[in-house]
Design a protein around this motif. Sequence first.
Motif, mmCIF file in Angstrom:
data_model
loop_
_atom_site.group_PDB
_atom_site.id
_atom_site.type_symbol
_atom_site.label_atom_id
_atom_site.label_comp_id
_atom_site.label_asym_id
_atom_site.label_seq_id
_atom_site.Cartn_x
_atom_site.Cartn_y
_atom_site.Cartn_z
ATOM 1 N N LYS A 61 -3.330 2.278 -20.331
ATOM 2 C CA LYS A 61 -3.069 1.678 -21.635
ATOM 3 C C LYS A 61 -1.785 0.848 -21.644
ATOM 4 O O LYS A 61 -1.687 -0.139 -22.361
ATOM 5 C CB LYS A 61 -3.003 2.768 -22.700
ATOM 6 C CG LYS A 61 -3.161 2.232 -24.094
ATOM 7 C CD LYS A 61 -3.569 3.298 -25.067
ATOM 8 C CE LYS A 61 -3.840 2.674 -26.419
ATOM 9 N NZ LYS A 61 -4.179 3.664 -27.413
ATOM 10 N N TYR A 62 -0.785 1.253 -20.850
ATOM 11 C CA TYR A 62 0.521 0.579 -20.830
ATOM 12 C C TYR A 62 0.945 0.293 -19.387
ATOM 13 O O TYR A 62 1.933 0.843 -18.898
ATOM 14 C CB TYR A 62 1.572 1.428 -21.549
ATOM 15 C CG TYR A 62 1.164 1.739 -22.965
ATOM 16 C CD1 TYR A 62 1.228 0.758 -23.944
ATOM 17 C CD2 TYR A 62 0.686 2.991 -23.311
ATOM 18 C CE1 TYR A 62 0.822 1.017 -25.244
ATOM 19 C CE2 TYR A 62 0.289 3.266 -24.608
ATOM 20 C CZ TYR A 62 0.352 2.271 -25.560
ATOM 21 O OH TYR A 62 -0.056 2.526 -26.849
ATOM 22 N N PRO A 63 0.226 -0.590 -18.687
ATOM 23 C CA PRO A 63 0.504 -0.806 -17.267
ATOM 24 C C PRO A 63 1.890 -1.364 -16.962
ATOM 25 O O PRO A 63 2.409 -1.141 -15.877
ATOM 26 C CB PRO A 63 -0.596 -1.788 -16.832
ATOM 27 C CG PRO A 63 -1.048 -2.441 -18.090
ATOM 28 C CD PRO A 63 -0.845 -1.438 -19.187
ATOM 29 N N GLY A 64 2.520 -2.051 -17.889
ATOM 30 C CA GLY A 64 3.833 -2.633 -17.623
ATOM 31 C C GLY A 64 5.000 -1.801 -18.120
ATOM 32 O O GLY A 64 6.161 -2.181 -17.932
ATOM 33 N N GLN A 65 4.719 -0.665 -18.738
ATOM 34 C CA GLN A 65 5.776 0.173 -19.304
ATOM 35 C C GLN A 65 6.641 0.753 -18.176
ATOM 36 O O GLN A 65 6.126 1.330 -17.217
ATOM 37 C CB GLN A 65 5.150 1.304 -20.128
ATOM 38 C CG GLN A 65 6.082 1.988 -21.068
ATOM 39 C CD GLN A 65 6.242 1.232 -22.383
ATOM 40 O OE1 GLN A 65 5.768 0.123 -22.541
ATOM 41 N NE2 GLN A 65 6.926 1.833 -23.304
ATOM 42 N N VAL A 66 7.957 0.588 -18.285
ATOM 43 C CA VAL A 66 8.873 1.074 -17.250
ATOM 44 C C VAL A 66 9.007 2.596 -17.368
ATOM 45 O O VAL A 66 9.267 3.123 -18.450
ATOM 46 C CB VAL A 66 10.252 0.396 -17.389
ATOM 47 C CG1 VAL A 66 11.223 0.946 -16.364
ATOM 48 C CG2 VAL A 66 10.110 -1.115 -17.235
ATOM 49 N N HIS A 67 8.838 3.269 -16.251
ATOM 50 C CA HIS A 67 8.944 4.733 -16.209
ATOM 51 C C HIS A 67 9.077 5.158 -14.746
ATOM 52 O O HIS A 67 8.907 4.344 -13.844
ATOM 53 C CB HIS A 67 7.706 5.383 -16.833
ATOM 54 C CG HIS A 67 6.493 5.236 -15.968
ATOM 55 N ND1 HIS A 67 5.751 4.078 -15.910
ATOM 56 C CD2 HIS A 67 5.932 6.081 -15.072
ATOM 57 C CE1 HIS A 67 4.763 4.215 -15.047
ATOM 58 N NE2 HIS A 67 4.847 5.419 -14.511
ATOM 59 N N LYS A 68 9.352 6.426 -14.549
ATOM 60 C CA LYS A 68 9.281 7.050 -13.229
ATOM 61 C C LYS A 68 8.492 8.343 -13.399
ATOM 62 O O LYS A 68 8.591 8.997 -14.438
ATOM 63 C CB LYS A 68 10.674 7.348 -12.674
ATOM 64 C CG LYS A 68 11.441 6.083 -12.292
ATOM 65 C CD LYS A 68 12.721 6.413 -11.567
ATOM 66 C CE LYS A 68 13.415 5.123 -11.126
ATOM 67 N NZ LYS A 68 14.592 5.392 -10.308
ATOM 68 N N SER A 69 7.720 8.693 -12.373
ATOM 69 C CA SER A 69 6.943 9.934 -12.445
ATOM 70 C C SER A 69 7.264 10.832 -11.257
ATOM 71 O O SER A 69 7.473 10.355 -10.146
ATOM 72 C CB SER A 69 5.446 9.622 -12.485
ATOM 73 O OG SER A 69 5.031 8.975 -11.304
ATOM 74 N N VAL A 70 7.312 12.123 -11.543
ATOM 75 C CA VAL A 70 7.593 13.144 -10.526
ATOM 76 C C VAL A 70 6.515 14.214 -10.605
ATOM 77 O O VAL A 70 6.223 14.735 -11.693
ATOM 78 C CB VAL A 70 8.981 13.787 -10.739
ATOM 79 C CG1 VAL A 70 9.174 14.990 -9.818
ATOM 80 C CG2 VAL A 70 10.081 12.771 -10.522
ATOM 81 N N TYR A 71 5.938 14.519 -9.467
ATOM 82 C CA TYR A 71 4.997 15.627 -9.352
ATOM 83 C C TYR A 71 5.776 16.829 -8.837
ATOM 84 O O TYR A 71 6.276 16.822 -7.712
ATOM 85 C CB TYR A 71 3.867 15.247 -8.407
ATOM 86 C CG TYR A 71 2.840 16.321 -8.151
ATOM 87 C CD1 TYR A 71 2.528 17.300 -9.083
ATOM 88 C CD2 TYR A 71 2.141 16.335 -6.948
ATOM 89 C CE1 TYR A 71 1.568 18.261 -8.837
ATOM 90 C CE2 TYR A 71 1.168 17.287 -6.692
ATOM 91 C CZ TYR A 71 0.888 18.251 -7.635
ATOM 92 O OH TYR A 71 -0.071 19.206 -7.375
ATOM 93 N N LEU A 72 5.914 17.845 -9.680
ATOM 94 C CA LEU A 72 6.563 19.096 -9.283
ATOM 95 C C LEU A 72 5.511 19.944 -8.580
ATOM 96 O O LEU A 72 4.603 20.470 -9.227
ATOM 97 C CB LEU A 72 7.110 19.832 -10.499
ATOM 98 C CG LEU A 72 8.249 19.147 -11.218
ATOM 99 C CD1 LEU A 72 8.529 19.843 -12.544
ATOM 100 C CD2 LEU A 72 9.487 19.125 -10.353
ATOM 101 N N TYR A 73 5.620 20.036 -7.293
ATOM 102 C CA TYR A 73 4.599 20.730 -6.519
ATOM 103 C C TYR A 73 5.023 22.165 -6.239
ATOM 104 O O TYR A 73 6.097 22.422 -5.696
ATOM 105 C CB TYR A 73 4.340 20.019 -5.187
ATOM 106 C CG TYR A 73 3.296 20.741 -4.379
ATOM 107 C CD1 TYR A 73 1.948 20.495 -4.603
ATOM 108 C CD2 TYR A 73 3.652 21.694 -3.433
ATOM 109 C CE1 TYR A 73 0.980 21.179 -3.895
ATOM 110 C CE2 TYR A 73 2.692 22.385 -2.724
ATOM 111 C CZ TYR A 73 1.351 22.127 -2.952
ATOM 112 O OH TYR A 73 0.402 22.815 -2.258
ATOM 113 N N ALA A 74 4.154 23.089 -6.627
ATOM 114 C CA ALA A 74 4.310 24.503 -6.268
ATOM 115 C C ALA A 74 2.990 24.938 -5.633
ATOM 116 O O ALA A 74 1.913 24.608 -6.141
ATOM 117 C CB ALA A 74 4.613 25.348 -7.503
ATOM 118 N N ASN A 75 3.075 25.663 -4.526
ATOM 119 C CA ASN A 75 1.844 26.085 -3.856
ATOM 120 C C ASN A 75 1.184 27.246 -4.617
ATOM 121 O O ASN A 75 1.784 27.853 -5.498
ATOM 122 C CB ASN A 75 2.103 26.425 -2.382
ATOM 123 C CG ASN A 75 3.074 27.565 -2.208
ATOM 124 O OD1 ASN A 75 3.084 28.529 -2.967
ATOM 125 N ND2 ASN A 75 3.924 27.464 -1.198
#
Length: 183
Positions: A107-121
Amino acid sequence: MLLILLGKTCSDKTTIVNELKKRGFRSIVVYTTRPICNGECQDTTYHFITEEEFLTKVQDGFFLEYKTYKTIDGTWCYGTAEDDLLNIKENTVVILTPDGYREYLNKYPGQVHKSVYLYANNSTIRKRLMDRGDKKEEAERRIRRDNKDFKGTAHLADKIIYNNDQTHLEDVVNKIIAYMEEQ
């Protein structure tokens, strides 16, 4: 800048958001129909609303993304208000599901952001669920559901940060802050 956190159940997303708030981040408060738990505050932890209110908001197009979970204790809904994602202030953090993040990206392809995947097994998640008193049947249901829902998330997120049993919370938070400060 908007920080989007992705993570399976018991990956410590909420704990990390609380630590980030201590360091000046703002958080987007999500809506839910689940019962309030001890230590949670209305409109701070979640916006706790009825299922009827939630469904009205869905019909009104209020949520950018929402998800319904069938648990052994009932059906619970969670949703993120679209306006909250569009009217962010500097250093704002939100927790989204992978599907919610995909919806945001579409929906917002140009929106500035950062994403983090918090991985836990899975063994870390199972231990954390048991330590907090979840029923074994519910813990296994959540793990199965998350394994399906989070398939491919490592390729979706901008960065993966591991948060297993041996990891210190402060190290995880420091890695997130360092990542946010990168140009």
